[in-house]
Design an enzyme around this catalytic site. Sequence first.
Site, PDB file in Angstrom:
ATOM      1  N   ALA A  11       0.766  -1.005  -0.050  1.00  0.00           N
ATOM      2  CA  ALA A  11      -0.004   0.029   0.065  1.00  0.00           C
ATOM      3  C   ALA A  11       0.785   1.290  -0.035  1.00  0.00           C
ATOM      4  CB  ALA A  11      -0.940  -0.048   1.129  1.00  0.00           C
ATOM      5  N   GLY A  14       4.332   0.764   2.041  1.00  0.00           N
ATOM      6  CA  GLY A  14       5.439  -0.276   1.477  1.00  0.00           C
ATOM      7  C   GLY A  14       5.836  -0.064   0.177  1.00  0.00           C
ATOM      8  N   SER A 128       9.067   6.299  10.751  1.00  0.00           N
ATOM      9  CA  SER A 128       8.085   7.904  10.624  1.00  0.00           C
ATOM     10  C   SER A 128       8.536   8.873   9.416  1.00  0.00           C
ATOM     11  CB  SER A 128       8.613   8.784  11.986  1.00  0.00           C
ATOM     12  OG  SER A 128       7.930  10.175  11.898  1.00  0.00           O
ATOM     13  N   GLY A 129       7.476   9.583   9.084  1.00  0.00           N
ATOM     14  CA  GLY A 129       7.559  10.393   7.976  1.00  0.00           C
ATOM     15  C   GLY A 129       6.748  10.220   6.825  1.00  0.00           C
ATOM     16  N   GLY A 130       5.672   9.336   7.336  1.00  0.00           N
ATOM     17  CA  GLY A 130       4.590   9.415   6.179  1.00  0.00           C
ATOM     18  C   GLY A 130       4.769   8.702   4.905  1.00  0.00           C
ATOM     19  N   LYS A 182       8.913   4.904  18.689  1.00  0.00           N
ATOM     20  CA  LYS A 182       8.168   5.549  17.796  1.00  0.00           C
ATOM     21  C   LYS A 182       6.872   6.019  18.493  1.00  0.00           C
ATOM     22  CE  LYS A 182       6.366   6.529  13.521  1.00  0.00           C
ATOM     23  NZ  LYS A 182       4.713   6.197  13.686  1.00  0.00           N
ATOM     24  N   HIS A 185       7.407   9.157  20.059  1.00  0.00           N
ATOM     25  CA  HIS A 185       7.599  10.062  19.006  1.00  0.00           C
ATOM     26  C   HIS A 185       6.394  10.616  18.909  1.00  0.00           C
ATOM     27  CE1 HIS A 185       7.125  11.299  14.846  1.00  0.00           C
ATOM     28  NE2 HIS A 185       8.449  11.773  14.793  1.00  0.00           N
ATOM     29  N   ASN A 186       5.307   9.809  18.436  1.00  0.00           N
ATOM     30  CA  ASN A 186       4.146  10.345  17.850  1.00  0.00           C
ATOM     31  C   ASN A 186       3.360  10.996  19.305  1.00  0.00           C
ATOM     32  OD1 ASN A 186       4.793   8.709  16.059  1.00  0.00           O
ATOM     33  ND2 ASN A 186       2.567   8.073  15.552  1.00  0.00           N
ATOM     34  N   GLU A 189       4.616  14.444  19.227  1.00  0.00           N
ATOM     35  CA  GLU A 189       3.997  15.023  18.000  1.00  0.00           C
ATOM     36  C   GLU A 189       2.788  15.527  18.570  1.00  0.00           C
ATOM     37  OE1 GLU A 189       3.958  12.643  14.579  1.00  0.00           O
ATOM     38  OE2 GLU A 189       2.028  12.997  14.212  1.00  0.00           O
ATOM     39  N   LYS A 260      -5.622   8.533  15.809  1.00  0.00           N
ATOM     40  CA  LYS A 260      -5.642   7.165  15.429  1.00  0.00           C
ATOM     41  C   LYS A 260      -5.453   6.376  16.745  1.00  0.00           C
ATOM     42  CE  LYS A 260      -4.415   6.822  10.645  1.00  0.00           C
ATOM     43  NZ  LYS A 260      -3.185   6.363   9.598  1.00  0.00           N
TER      44      LYS A 260
HETATM   45  P1  NBP Z   1      -2.269   0.042   5.364  1.00  0.00           P
HETATM   46  O1  NBP Z   1      -2.326   0.134   6.698  1.00  0.00           O
HETATM   47  O2  NBP Z   1      -3.583   0.658   4.716  1.00  0.00           O
HETATM   48  O3  NBP Z   1      -2.627  -1.624   5.039  1.00  0.00           O
HETATM   49  C1  NBP Z   1      -3.024  -1.893   3.836  1.00  0.00           C
HETATM   50  C2  NBP Z   1      -1.831  -3.141   3.398  1.00  0.00           C
HETATM   51  O4  NBP Z   1      -2.125  -4.140   4.327  1.00  0.00           O
HETATM   52  C3  NBP Z   1      -2.090  -3.768   2.043  1.00  0.00           C
HETATM   53  O5  NBP Z   1      -0.946  -4.209   1.618  1.00  0.00           O
HETATM   54  C4  NBP Z   1      -2.933  -5.159   2.338  1.00  0.00           C
HETATM   55  O6  NBP Z   1      -3.010  -5.891   1.309  1.00  0.00           O
HETATM   56  C5  NBP Z   1      -2.385  -5.337   3.742  1.00  0.00           C
HETATM   57  N1  NBP Z   1      -3.245  -6.652   4.352  1.00  0.00           N
HETATM   58  C6  NBP Z   1      -4.153  -6.108   5.034  1.00  0.00           C
HETATM   59 BR1  NBP Z   1      -5.103  -4.636   5.334  1.00  0.00          BR
HETATM   60  N2  NBP Z   1      -4.543  -7.305   5.754  1.00  0.00           N
HETATM   61  C7  NBP Z   1      -3.831  -8.387   5.288  1.00  0.00           C
HETATM   62  C8  NBP Z   1      -3.692  -9.874   5.662  1.00  0.00           C
HETATM   63  N3  NBP Z   1      -4.563 -10.324   6.259  1.00  0.00           N
HETATM   64  N4  NBP Z   1      -2.620 -10.118   5.162  1.00  0.00           N
HETATM   65  C9  NBP Z   1      -1.975  -9.701   4.180  1.00  0.00           C
HETATM   66  N5  NBP Z   1      -1.937  -8.331   3.837  1.00  0.00           N
HETATM   67  C10 NBP Z   1      -2.789  -7.747   4.466  1.00  0.00           C
HETATM   68  O7  NBP Z   1      -1.297   0.477   4.529  1.00  0.00           O
HETATM   69  P2  NBP Z   1      -0.341   1.696   4.593  1.00  0.00           P
HETATM   70  O8  NBP Z   1      -1.366   3.125   4.827  1.00  0.00           O
HETATM   71  O9  NBP Z   1       0.637   1.565   3.651  1.00  0.00           O
HETATM   72  O10 NBP Z   1       0.355   1.576   6.186  1.00  0.00           O
HETATM   73  C11 NBP Z   1       1.138   0.423   6.653  1.00  0.00           C
HETATM   74  C12 NBP Z   1       1.508   0.372   7.739  1.00  0.00           C
HETATM   75  O11 NBP Z   1       2.298   1.653   7.928  1.00  0.00           O
HETATM   76  C13 NBP Z   1       0.457   0.553   8.874  1.00  0.00           C
HETATM   77  O12 NBP Z   1       1.034  -0.065  10.201  1.00  0.00           O
HETATM   78  C14 NBP Z   1       0.624   2.028   9.307  1.00  0.00           C
HETATM   79  O13 NBP Z   1       0.074   2.359  10.556  1.00  0.00           O
HETATM   80  C15 NBP Z   1       1.973   2.359   9.065  1.00  0.00           C
HETATM   81  N6  NBP Z   1       1.808   3.901   8.843  1.00  0.00           N
HETATM   82  C16 NBP Z   1       2.875   4.610   9.042  1.00  0.00           C
HETATM   83  C17 NBP Z   1       2.732   5.963   8.559  1.00  0.00           C
HETATM   84  C18 NBP Z   1       3.863   6.662   8.993  1.00  0.00           C
HETATM   85  O14 NBP Z   1       3.967   7.782   8.882  1.00  0.00           O
HETATM   86  N7  NBP Z   1       4.809   5.959   9.613  1.00  0.00           N
HETATM   87  C19 NBP Z   1       2.043   6.472   7.757  1.00  0.00           C
HETATM   88  C20 NBP Z   1       0.775   5.631   7.603  1.00  0.00           C
HETATM   89  C21 NBP Z   1       0.809   4.280   7.766  1.00  0.00           C
HETATM   90  P3  NBP Z   1      -4.180  -5.774   0.071  1.00  0.00           P
HETATM   91  O15 NBP Z   1      -3.450  -5.033  -0.792  1.00  0.00           O
HETATM   92  O16 NBP Z   1      -4.017  -7.383  -0.284  1.00  0.00           O
HETATM   93  O17 NBP Z   1      -5.486  -5.356   0.844  1.00  0.00           O
END
Ligand code: NBP
Length: 476
Positions: A11, A14, A128-130, A182, A185-186, A189, A260
């Site tokens: 997503a 990743g 972190s950093g979105g 982390k 950190h949040n 924030e 969240k």
């Molecule tokens: P999401 O949190 O929206 O998750 C979507 C991904 O999870 C897709 O690849 C989806 O696969 C997969 N998935 C799910 Br839902 N259930 C699954 C399962 N049972 N088996 C396998 N795959 C599964 O994605 P994101 O927004 O890219 O965030 C990813 C992580 O990063 C999260 O933990 C989020 O909290 C974190 N995050 C961090 C920041 C940051 O600033 N650090 C920002 C945003 C998110 P599919 O495509 O097959 O549905």
Amino acid sequence: GIAQIGVTGLAVMGRNLARNFARNGFTVAVHNRSWEKTASLVAEHGDEGTFVPSESVADFVASLERPRKVVVMVKAGAATDAVIDELVPFLEEGDIVVDAGNAHFPDTVRRENALRAQGLHFVGSGVSGGEEGALLGPSIMPGGTRESYASLGPILETIAAKVDGVPCCTYVGPDGAGHFVKMVHNGIEYADMQLIAEAYDLLKQGLGASAAEIGEIFAEWNTGDLESFLIEITADVLQHVDAATGSAFVDVVLDQAEQKGTGRWTVQNGLDLGVPITGIAEATFARALSGGVAQREAARGVLPAATTPWEVTDRDAFVEDVRLALYASKVVAYSQGFDQIAAASEQFGWDIDRGAMARIWRGGCIIRARFLNRITEAYERAPHLPLLLADEYFAGAVGNGVAAWRRIVAGAALHGVPTPAFSSSLAYYDGVRAERLPAALIQAQRDFFGAHTYRRTDRDGSFHTLWSGDRTEQDA
Ligand code: NBP
């Protein structure tokens, strides 16, 4: 296998992380539960580097060099467990699974235990950093074993943000340490954002200034000690005009802040560890108050303000007072967050280097700021500093602003401007520096109704007074 690193979960986060690895010259194995995301990544960005796409978990794992390094970037919670369960049967001793999602640290501790028992390394890593950080360089906070960091660390350091050539990534500590840091950190924030919002409200109500004028003030502040990503975007947001109405954008946004849950985790942990993280707690509760529509409806027009509007006469002096109060409150919030890291490090045996945490937050992440250098320097002067606020630099900087801070908090109280984070930070400052606290009375009360005993200022030991008897004192 030929890939040096793999990413499963493509997503927004990743996908960008995989592109970042590829752009830095790594051969990246990519996989997603549903094939479309993998296919579109390769179709749209395949020319940015070398991707090795797989449709099945078995092929994905087989495409990796040993020891394998698999970054899991899926929805935190059950999805993470599901992906780990699918991966593990294909992995071999010494392989490394990195959870780069926003896991709650107790889950990371549990997962690390389970994988260690199977001879695998599990690295819970804060990222972190979105979206933008993931692509261009995030701040990365990896936990797990030190051994895993020896081979994983250089790869993560390559894709991390750099400040003065130094990567915003370092080994944090065992098992859940990375995700814990982390989380804090949040939490910080949250506090930082609330303090900025209160400063904006003070300028608005004290000066009657427009959003654009306040935006200019923030832009000016961003050239000094307050320089940070959050101050910079605040200036930008305040100067943004809504296309539909022609009004300042901030004036047409509904005043209900959402969350969240990482602020809540941080506060819950602060309570568990007994660390007063009042800035983070006030910020979390302020969001909850803003969203309490029924309560706000019930109070509006019913609860009297019994005050007059704030009419500031010396504009420049007021702006400078708000700036100093903001800086002092911010130092308190960060000081509390670093206390929380120290307490957890002690409790869980993580041995976290707080100065290094400030260093890896200087770039890539949301709280990136010039002032973090000062925190690193403080912990270099005194690695076990019990209170960041008492470091010579911060004590001086906050001391400089304390009269301004009092004027602002007093003015806010007099004129009915809600400043929970400014006010509680000042109360914390006065509490922590007090010669003597009224806690003595609380302990006496506890002994009165519950025989909880007390200690004395003049001699050692624990004592109990026979409150309902002849009031003599006994050794307890
Ligand atoms: P999401 O949190 O929206 O998750 C979507 C991904 O999870 C897709 O690849 C989806 O696969 C997969 N998935 C799910 Br839902 N259930 C699954 C399962 N049972 N088996 C396998 N795959 C599964 O994605 P994101 O927004 O890219 O965030 C990813 C992580 O990063 C999260 O933990 C989020 O909290 C974190 N995050 C961090 C920041 C940051 O600033 N650090 C920002 C945003 C998110 P599919 O495509 O097959 O549905």
